[in-house]
Design an enzyme around this catalytic site. Structure first.
Site, PDB file in Angstrom:
ATOM      1  N   CYS A  83      -2.232 -16.937  31.839  1.00 35.46           N
ATOM      2  CA  CYS A  83      -3.289 -17.896  31.521  1.00 35.46           C
ATOM      3  C   CYS A  83      -3.616 -18.741  32.751  1.00 35.46           C
ATOM      4  O   CYS A  83      -4.073 -18.207  33.757  1.00 35.46           O
ATOM      5  CB  CYS A  83      -2.918 -18.732  30.297  1.00 35.46           C
ATOM      6  SG  CYS A  83      -4.343 -19.620  29.580  1.00 35.46           S
ATOM      7  N   HIS A 134      -2.406 -14.460  26.455  1.00 30.53           N
ATOM      8  CA  HIS A 134      -1.028 -14.919  26.283  1.00 30.53           C
ATOM      9  C   HIS A 134      -0.180 -13.784  25.718  1.00 30.53           C
ATOM     10  O   HIS A 134      -0.193 -13.545  24.498  1.00 30.53           O
ATOM     11  CB  HIS A 134      -0.979 -16.109  25.325  1.00 30.53           C
ATOM     12  CG  HIS A 134      -1.504 -17.374  25.900  1.00 30.53           C
ATOM     13  ND1 HIS A 134      -0.714 -18.251  26.606  1.00 30.53           N
ATOM     14  CD2 HIS A 134      -2.759 -17.906  25.898  1.00 30.53           C
ATOM     15  CE1 HIS A 134      -1.440 -19.275  27.009  1.00 30.53           C
ATOM     16  NE2 HIS A 134      -2.688 -19.090  26.594  1.00 30.53           N
ATOM     17  N   GLU A 171       2.916 -13.799  25.183  1.00 28.42           N
ATOM     18  CA  GLU A 171       3.922 -14.363  24.285  1.00 28.42           C
ATOM     19  C   GLU A 171       3.365 -14.629  22.891  1.00 28.42           C
ATOM     20  O   GLU A 171       4.130 -14.854  21.952  1.00 28.42           O
ATOM     21  CB  GLU A 171       4.504 -15.647  24.884  1.00 28.42           C
ATOM     22  CG  GLU A 171       3.630 -16.883  24.804  1.00 28.42           C
ATOM     23  CD  GLU A 171       2.560 -16.978  25.883  1.00 28.42           C
ATOM     24  OE1 GLU A 171       1.912 -18.038  25.972  1.00 28.42           O
ATOM     25  OE2 GLU A 171       2.370 -15.997  26.626  1.00 28.42           O
TER      26      GLU A 171
END
Length: 209
Positions: free
Chosen positions: A85, A189, A191
């Site tokens: 990001c 992202h 994650e």
């Protein structure tokens, strides 16, 4: 022996989620750190980031010796690097959020606001969207076709199209990933991108550029 990975802590990252995702992807010895000495010995480096480009750039650069250690380990020694990001955007020459702020300058280009080309297009670009790899790119083996979770109002526009590893679409094409040599940056992202994101992190952990 498992490789030591430095997850950079400069007050601007979604550290716990990224840390957990790296462990779930098979990483061992993940050091959440702002210590230049630990970074100097890391076998892989991950730079997360949420918030504004200006705040993240200032937060990173105010830690004595950290950028220099990253430059030595990543640019000179060539260990694999992943920016996430705003951590990906910081690779740019400069960002145009709240004025003009210098980035790391590792991949030439600028971070610019997403333009509303259609009233139906919402900014920030938030939610799940397609990731389309650029098949000609050297980093294509790292970023596969799929859907990932995005949350951003600014986008990285590299000077050279060869540095673009993947694209997405939000009222027009936006860069989803950049790559050069041992550098990989993703706008989305991993994650938060469930199986797709974990698979990308697994490939990064095995990557030998």
């Amino acid at each position: 022996m498992a490789e030591a990975l430095a997850l950079i802590d400069y007050g601007a990252g979604n550290l716990q989620s990224v840390h957990n995702a790296l462990l779930a992807a098979g990483a061992r010895h993940v050091h959440v750190t702002s210590d230049p000495e630990i970074v100097a010995g890391a076998r892989r480096v991950v730079l997360p980031g949420v918030g504004s480009f200006k705040a993240c750039a200032h937060g990173l650069k105010k830690i004595p010796g950290l950028v220099e250690a990253m430059e030595q380990r990543v640019l000179q020694d060539g260990v694999p690097f992943l920016g996430i990001c705003v951590g990906m955007q910081l690779l740019a020459t400069r960002g145009r959020e709240h004025g003009s702020t210098l980035g790391l300058g590792w991949i030439e280009g600028e971070v610019l606001p997403i333009e509303r080309t259609d009233p139906a297009i919402k900014v920030p670009h938030m939610g799940w969207n397609d990731v389309r790899p650029m098949p000609h790119h050297d980093g294509a083996e790292l970023v596969e076709v799929g859907e990932a979770y995005f949350l951003h109002s600014y986008h990285f526009q590299p000077d050279s199209g060869h540095d673009i590893a993947a694209m997405t679409d939000h009222g027009g094409g936006l860069v989803a990933a950049v790559a050069r040599d041992n550098l990989l940056g993703v706008q989305f992202h991993p994650e938060k991108s469930q199986a797709y994101g974990l698979a990308l992190l697994e490939r990064f952990l095995e990557w030998k550029p």
